[in-house]
Design an enzyme around this catalytic site. Structure first.
Site, short mmCIF file in Angstrom:
data_model
loop_
_atom_site.label_atom_id
_atom_site.label_comp_id
_atom_site.label_asym_id
_atom_site.label_seq_id
_atom_site.Cartn_x
_atom_site.Cartn_y
_atom_site.Cartn_z
N PHE A 1 -54.77 0.70 26.91
CA PHE A 1 -53.64 -0.09 27.07
C PHE A 1 -52.82 0.55 28.29
CE2 PHE A 1 -49.25 -1.19 26.48
CZ PHE A 1 -49.12 -2.50 26.41
N ARG B 1 -52.03 18.81 36.22
CA ARG B 1 -51.09 17.95 35.75
C ARG B 1 -51.31 16.76 35.10
NH1 ARG B 1 -48.99 21.98 35.83
NH2 ARG B 1 -46.90 22.66 36.76
N ARG C 1 -41.40 -0.99 19.72
CA ARG C 1 -41.94 -0.21 20.72
C ARG C 1 -42.49 1.16 20.02
NH1 ARG C 1 -42.43 -2.95 25.07
NH2 ARG C 1 -40.35 -3.61 26.21
N ALA D 1 -37.86 -7.41 30.28
CA ALA D 1 -38.75 -6.38 31.30
C ALA D 1 -40.08 -6.82 31.16
CB ALA D 1 -38.55 -5.19 31.18
N GLU E 1 -39.73 -14.20 27.51
CA GLU E 1 -38.91 -13.40 26.38
C GLU E 1 -37.89 -13.90 25.89
OE1 GLU E 1 -38.30 -9.21 27.65
OE2 GLU E 1 -40.78 -8.80 27.76
N PRO F 1 -40.64 10.58 36.31
CA PRO F 1 -41.35 11.15 37.33
C PRO F 1 -41.98 12.63 36.83
CG PRO F 1 -39.22 11.78 37.90
CD PRO F 1 -39.22 10.55 36.80
N GLU G 1 -50.13 -12.47 23.88
CA GLU G 1 -49.88 -10.97 23.72
C GLU G 1 -49.16 -10.49 22.41
OE1 GLU G 1 -47.75 -10.36 27.58
OE2 GLU G 1 -49.21 -11.25 28.82
N GLU H 1 -46.64 -10.87 21.15
CA GLU H 1 -45.26 -10.47 21.40
C GLU H 1 -44.20 -11.21 20.32
OE1 GLU H 1 -44.76 -9.95 26.34
OE2 GLU H 1 -44.52 -11.77 25.32
#
Length: 213
Positions: A17, A40, A68, A85, A105, A123, A151, A153
């Site tokens: 995923f 890293r 989530r 989003a 959504e 980051p 999906e 959702e």
């Protein structure tokens, strides 16, 4: 020399995923010279696009709530309230993503997208980039459960008075960065948006002495 770096190797660790790469590199140091070789791990995420739909007539915003996986160890629960989003396809225009995701959504049609921020949320270990907008909408038919079945959702769309949503930022209600950034931006720009996006609504408030902010 400053801000120079060299990629010595980049190998995939996992691809499911999400994709995880192991990167070998070295980079310039502020006081001169280069670091030794560093290793890293980096999550390869791509472009995410968020949008805060705002109805200037009703002075309401639309936020969504969903499960989530990144919150499963949070004692406050794994369901997060956040902005609409989605992830952009390669080469896809961010505004098109925002329009598509608002429909999928929350079943909300948006227009007149205003840029809020373009930032890297993590980051230190991820390539993810976020482009965030506020957009005009009509919340009269908004709300309810939406999302794409293919999906898997399961997204609950909430219509919230702007005062309440902005107040919840100060109360620490939101745990994701997108709604915090978007609602703080709205708090700063709400007056201007209502002036630009409504016909006569703002003048009525001024005439009556009311201030919706």
């Amino acid at each position: 020399m400053a801000h120079r770096f060299e990629i010595l190797g980049r190998d995939p660790c996992h691809e499911g995923f999400l994709r995880l790469d192991r990167v070998r590199l070295r980079h310039a140091k502020f006081e001169g010279g280069m670091t030794p070789e560093l290793t890293r791990e980096c999550l390869v995420r791509g472009l995410a696009v968020g949008v805060l739909p705002y109805d200037p007539e009703r002075d309401e915003v639309v936020l969504v709530e969903q499960f989530r996986v990144g919150a499963i160890d949070d004692n406050r629960g794994a369901w997060i309230t956040e902005t609409i989003a989605g992830i952009a396809e390669p080469g896809e225009d961010p505004r098109s993503v925002a329009i598509r995701e608002a429909l999928e959504e929350a079943n909300v049609h948006i227009e007149d997208l205003r840029p809020i921020a373009d930032y890297l949320p993590s980051p230190g270990g991820s390539t993810e980039r976020v482009v965030l907008y506020c957009a005009r909408c009509d919340t009269s038919q908004a709300g309810g459960v939406h999302g794409l079945d293919e999906e898997h959702e399961d997204i609950w769309s909430h219509v919230i008075p702007a005062d309440e949503a902005i107040g919840q930022v100060a109360d620490g209600h939101y745990r994701a960065a997108m709604p915090v950034i978007a609602l703080q931006w709205l708090a700063l720009n709400r007056r201007r948006l209502r002036e630009e996006w409504t016909e006569g609504a703002w003048s009525e408030h001024l005439w009556s002495g009311d201030d919706p902010d």
